[in-house]
Design an enzyme around this catalytic site. Structure first.
Site, PDB file in Angstrom:
ATOM      1  N   LYS A  80       0.832  -1.209   0.000  1.00 16.43           N
ATOM      2  CA  LYS A  80       0.000   0.000   0.000  1.00 16.43           C
ATOM      3  C   LYS A  80       0.862   1.253   0.000  1.00 16.43           C
ATOM      4  O   LYS A  80       1.710   1.433   0.890  1.00 16.43           O
ATOM      5  CB  LYS A  80      -0.895  -0.011   1.256  1.00 16.43           C
ATOM      6  CG  LYS A  80      -1.739   1.249   1.456  1.00 16.43           C
ATOM      7  CD  LYS A  80      -2.869   1.352   0.455  1.00 16.43           C
ATOM      8  CE  LYS A  80      -3.617   2.678   0.561  1.00 16.43           C
ATOM      9  NZ  LYS A  80      -4.537   2.751   1.680  1.00 16.43           N
ATOM     10  N   HIS A 126      -3.370   5.131  -2.243  1.00 16.58           N
ATOM     11  CA  HIS A 126      -4.270   6.185  -1.761  1.00 16.58           C
ATOM     12  C   HIS A 126      -4.005   7.383  -2.666  1.00 16.58           C
ATOM     13  O   HIS A 126      -3.014   8.090  -2.494  1.00 16.58           O
ATOM     14  CB  HIS A 126      -3.987   6.515  -0.292  1.00 16.58           C
ATOM     15  CG  HIS A 126      -4.912   7.548   0.259  1.00 16.58           C
ATOM     16  ND1 HIS A 126      -5.745   7.304   1.335  1.00 16.58           N
ATOM     17  CD2 HIS A 126      -5.164   8.825  -0.123  1.00 16.58           C
ATOM     18  CE1 HIS A 126      -6.475   8.392   1.567  1.00 16.58           C
ATOM     19  NE2 HIS A 126      -6.122   9.331   0.706  1.00 16.58           N
ATOM     20  N   HIS A 154     -10.381   3.241  -2.901  1.00 17.57           N
ATOM     21  CA  HIS A 154     -11.544   4.053  -2.513  1.00 17.57           C
ATOM     22  C   HIS A 154     -11.772   5.252  -3.428  1.00 17.57           C
ATOM     23  O   HIS A 154     -11.714   6.402  -2.994  1.00 17.57           O
ATOM     24  CB  HIS A 154     -11.455   4.503  -1.050  1.00 17.57           C
ATOM     25  CG  HIS A 154     -10.102   4.977  -0.587  1.00 17.57           C
ATOM     26  ND1 HIS A 154      -9.402   5.958  -1.229  1.00 17.57           N
ATOM     27  CD2 HIS A 154      -9.346   4.600   0.468  1.00 17.57           C
ATOM     28  CE1 HIS A 154      -8.258   6.152  -0.594  1.00 17.57           C
ATOM     29  NE2 HIS A 154      -8.207   5.339   0.449  1.00 17.57           N
ATOM     30  N   ASP A 172     -13.118   0.229   3.119  1.00 16.75           N
ATOM     31  CA  ASP A 172     -12.365   1.260   3.842  1.00 16.75           C
ATOM     32  C   ASP A 172     -12.987   1.506   5.214  1.00 16.75           C
ATOM     33  O   ASP A 172     -12.930   2.621   5.737  1.00 16.75           O
ATOM     34  CB  ASP A 172     -12.252   2.564   3.048  1.00 16.75           C
ATOM     35  CG  ASP A 172     -11.115   3.439   3.560  1.00 16.75           C
ATOM     36  OD1 ASP A 172     -10.268   2.947   4.321  1.00 16.75           O
ATOM     37  OD2 ASP A 172     -11.074   4.633   3.206  1.00 16.75           O
TER      38      ASP A 172
HETATM   39  O1  DOR Z   1     -10.996   7.988   6.165  1.00 15.39           O
HETATM   40  C1  DOR Z   1      -9.954   7.354   6.197  1.00 15.39           C
HETATM   41  N1  DOR Z   1      -9.568   6.675   7.291  1.00 15.39           N
HETATM   42  N2  DOR Z   1      -9.177   7.347   5.111  1.00 15.39           N
HETATM   43  C2  DOR Z   1      -7.954   6.792   5.112  1.00 15.39           C
HETATM   44  O2  DOR Z   1      -7.295   6.840   4.114  1.00 15.39           O
HETATM   45  C3  DOR Z   1      -7.411   6.172   6.338  1.00 15.39           C
HETATM   46  C4  DOR Z   1      -8.475   5.774   7.249  1.00 15.39           C
HETATM   47  C5  DOR Z   1      -7.978   5.447   8.641  1.00 15.39           C
HETATM   48  O3  DOR Z   1      -6.997   4.713   8.760  1.00 15.39           O
HETATM   49  O4  DOR Z   1      -8.586   5.894   9.602  1.00 15.39           O
HETATM   50 ZN    ZN Z   2      -8.210   3.063   4.031  1.00 16.60          ZN
END
Ligand code: DOR
Ligand code: ZN
Length: 340
Positions: free
Chosen positions: A93, A132, A166, A238
């Site tokens: 990732k 991401h 996402h 996610d």
């Molecule tokens: O909303 C999110 N929460 N987006 C991310 O990319 C990481 C994730 C998290 O790890 O809380």
């Molecule tokens: Zn994520």
């Protein structure tokens, strides 16, 4: 309605007490999930990933569930390291530095030459790259701005499978068909909400996530490819749990917790939009099996059209649709116990 071997191709399971509290929310209804590595510190060595997998398996208990492990991308990964870790992971990732929760050690600049050794080795070893995809520009434009970086990477590494994680914009949907080696995950919440639902009225911290939900036309573009089960898209929740105090705070943590209700609400959405069960099955499992070449453990989930009131929290984590009624319930999962 019966679904076979559901897969969640983007999941945050966290660690410690949180992991123990939430692992079964996914393991109960899903056969497997791609596990994100953004712990503190990030999962980045063979020892880390083996130990984390063991902690996940302990938290999952009796459930028939495969955690597909990932490590946190670093440009310094060389071929010898990647060969040594290949059998322990399903993907790597990549986070842009500082873009979201625990991503401080990520990549800056996206200089292809700097990334070339690691990405060439991944490509040769057939290790997919999950990304991401956000720049640090204006929040609503970050993902669309990142499309040119996807294009650059997809062109420079044509044999590397790149998964745009996402996705939230029509621009990301459009680029999928332009490059053979680009794929995408789509969350449940981005199929359902726009920025209006987050901030159009009273602020909804439990819907705040990265990337932020976008415009109605973006949501429509995502919905179209999900409902038609476009072969390059797959479900990735996610689901990102944070304790209630971290969400209902001045400085709200990003993440929507959907794991316990994701399958039921997807069933409701596909039914409401008159999409077929075959397409739902492809979106939640078949496409991911082809893209990742994985064969998940056997699990059959039977859903029924029976209202279910979503709990106000799961061990202190507030789920999407908390205290609301959803139309489908899990009746039973074969091989496993009842799901709450
Ligand atoms: O909303 C999110 N929460 N987006 C991310 O990319 C990481 C994730 C998290 O790890 O809380
Ligand atoms: Zn994520």
């Amino acid at each position: 309605m019966q679904l076979t071997a559901p897969l969640d191709m983007h999941l945050h399971l966290r660690d410690g007490e949180m992991l123990e509290n939430i692992a079964k929310s996914s393991a109960c209804t899903f056969s497997g999930a791609i596990i994100m590595p953004n712990l503190v510190p990030p999962v980045s060595t063979k020892e880390d990933v083996i130990a984390y997998k063991q902690r996940i398996m302990a938290a999952v208990g009796e459930e028939n569930f495969t955690p597909y492990m990932t490590i946190f991308f670093k440009p310094s990964y060389d071929k010898a390291f990647l060969e040594s870790i290949k059998d322990e992971i399903t993907a790597i990732k990549l986070y842009p530095a500082g873009i979201t929760t625990n991503s401080e050690g990520g990549v800056s600049g996206f200089d292809v030459e700097e990334l070339r050794p690691a990405l060439t080795a991944m490509s040769q070893l057939n290790i997919p790259l999950c990304v991401h995809g956000e720049t640090n520009g204006f929040v609503m434009d970050r993902e669309a701005e990142f499309v040119s970086i996807y294009e650059r990477l997809a062109t420079a590494f044509p044999k590397l499978k790149i998964i745009m994680e996402h996705i939230t914009t029509k621009e990301s949907v459009a680029v999928l068909d332009r490059f053979e080696n680009l794929y995408a995950t789509i969350t449940l919440h981005h199929l359902l909400i726009t920025l209006d639902d987050v901030a159009g009225g009273m602020l909804k911290p439990h819907l705040f996530c990265k990337p932020i939900a976008k415009r109605p036309e973006d949501r429509s573009a995502l919905l179209k490819v999900a409902l038609e089960a476009h072969p390059k898209v797959m479900f990735g929740s996610d689901s990102a749990p944070h304790p209630r105090h971290a969400k209902e705070a001045c400085g709200c943590a990003a993440g929507v917790f959907t794991a316990p209700i994701a399958l039921q609400v997807l069933a409701e959405l596909f039914a409401k939009e008159n999409a077929s069960i075959e397409n739902l099955q492809a979106f939640i499992s078949g496409n991911a099996q082809s893209i990742y070449a994985v064969t998940p453990p056997n699990k059959t989930v039977i859903l029924e059209k029976k209202p279910f009131t979503v709990p106000s929290d799961y061990n202190g984590v507030v789920p999407m649709f908390a205290d609301e009624e959803i139309a489908y319930s899990i009746k039973k999962t074969r091989i496993t116990n009842d799901c709450k």
